[in-house]
Scaffold this active site. Structure first.
Site, short mmCIF file in Angstrom:
data_model
loop_
_atom_site.label_atom_id
_atom_site.label_comp_id
_atom_site.label_asym_id
_atom_site.label_seq_id
_atom_site.Cartn_x
_atom_site.Cartn_y
_atom_site.Cartn_z
N ARG A 34 34.90 42.60 91.22
CA ARG A 34 34.35 42.64 92.47
C ARG A 34 33.69 41.22 93.06
O ARG A 34 33.28 40.32 92.16
CB ARG A 34 32.88 43.50 92.61
CG ARG A 34 33.52 45.03 92.42
CD ARG A 34 34.46 45.59 93.45
NE ARG A 34 34.90 46.86 93.17
CZ ARG A 34 36.13 47.31 93.49
NH1 ARG A 34 37.03 46.31 94.03
NH2 ARG A 34 36.56 48.56 93.16
N HIS A 60 42.79 39.09 97.54
CA HIS A 60 42.40 40.18 97.17
C HIS A 60 43.75 41.12 97.19
O HIS A 60 43.96 42.07 97.88
CB HIS A 60 41.54 40.92 98.24
CG HIS A 60 40.67 41.92 97.58
ND1 HIS A 60 39.22 42.39 97.63
CD2 HIS A 60 40.75 43.12 96.58
CE1 HIS A 60 39.10 43.38 97.03
NE2 HIS A 60 39.87 43.64 96.30
#
Length: 308
Positions: free
Chosen positions: A223, A271
């Site tokens: 994350r 991402h």
């Protein structure tokens, strides 16, 4: 008819509506901000604005569109309704593929080869046996365990660290705060696959980088909030970390002009390590809504206290 609302602060989730309706034509799907969203019973989310979920008076379920739910749980106004996530076996495979590429990139010294090409420097790096390369995986949940096991099968010396003890064949494991430093000290390529909790927020910091083997590499696919950006930039500039592949960032999309774009010996990826398909998301959301309506047990319910 049960109504779902798609909510995100940063991303357009409208592409998920057809997939949800293909899986459950009886549902009604709308978007956050529309007048008809106020009476939605299900919020389907990724990084929702603070307070957006609490503003739904008929809410019965919150559903993430991914495995991660930290971007939802950080909202202090989150109502006390079930929170579910998407679990996709192909997601673990995709993550394993991405991490394996990253490990091979560093193990075969392709980072050095690419740099040499820019300098027109013909140099053949030494080819090491993978058993001499220590890869440390932080986070040994469903995805982390798959990544660690796949790397072990490729012959790498794999070690893993998690909050609680894990038993993975052929993999040396460490647990808890007392096991973190010994884990880091023996790691040459560090892979972050942790969930985001109060304990793991900011864990990729100067202290962590200093504990690694000198010149270690980082592959960050956990994350964004795990990372302290300034600490990584300093470690790269000072060559305490000799290379990094970073797929997740505290602020996404990564803004133009951000220092990470031009960071020394770093690859920025958008991402993309692994993403569940719209059809998988649609099927799992639809199934949980049907279960909600029938009063049946939901799939993939999050332990809000644990954060995953």
């Amino acid at each position: 008819m049960t109504k779902l609302v798609l909510i995100s602060r940063d991303f357009d989730l409208s592409h998920l509506a057809p997939a949800i309706l293909r899986a459950a034509p009886e549902l009604e799907v709308t978007l956050h901000g529309r007048e008809d969203a106020a009476d939605a019973e299900v919020a389907v989310c990724w990084n929702p604005p603070v307070g957006a979920i609490a503003a739904l008076p008929k809410l019965r379920l919150v559903h993430s569109i991914a495995a991660g739910v930290d971007n939802i749980l950080t909202d202090p106004s989150l109502p006390g309704v079930p929170v579910c996530r998407v679990v996709d076996p192909r997601h673990a495979r995709g993550m394993s593929e991405f991490v394996t590429w990253g490990v091979l990139h560093f193990h075969r010294q392709l980072d050095r080869v690419i740099s040499n090409q820019r300098d027109e420097n013909w140099f053949r790096p030494e080819q090491r046996d993978p058993s001499t390369c220590s890869v440390g995986v932080m986070g040994l949940g469903e995805i982390g365990s798959r990544v660690a096991t796949d790397l072990h099968r490729r012959g790498f010396a794999v070690r893993g660290w998690a909050r609680r003890a894990r038993d993975l064949a052929g993999i040396e494991t460490f647990e808890g705060s007392q096991g973190l430093e010994p884990f880091l000290q023996g790691t040459e390529i560090l892979v972050c696959l942790l969930p985001l909790t109060d304990e793991t927020r900011g864990i990729l910091n100067a202290r962590t980088f200093d504990a690694l083997r000198p010149g270690a590499k980082l592959i960050h696919v956990g994350r964004g909030e795990h990372l302290v950006p300034g600490d990584l930039l300093s470690a790269l500039n000072e060559e305490r970390i000799s290379g990094a592949i970073v797929d997740v960032f505290p602020n996404e999309p990564l803004p133009r002009g951000d220092s990470f774009w031009r960071a020394k010996n770093m690859i920025v990826t958008p991402h993309m390590a692994s993403v569940a398909s719209p059809d998988t998301i649609g099927l799992q959301v639809a199934e949980n809504v049907r279960r909600l309506v029938k009063g049946e047990a939901l799939h993939n319910v999050v332990d809000v206290a644990q954060g995953y």
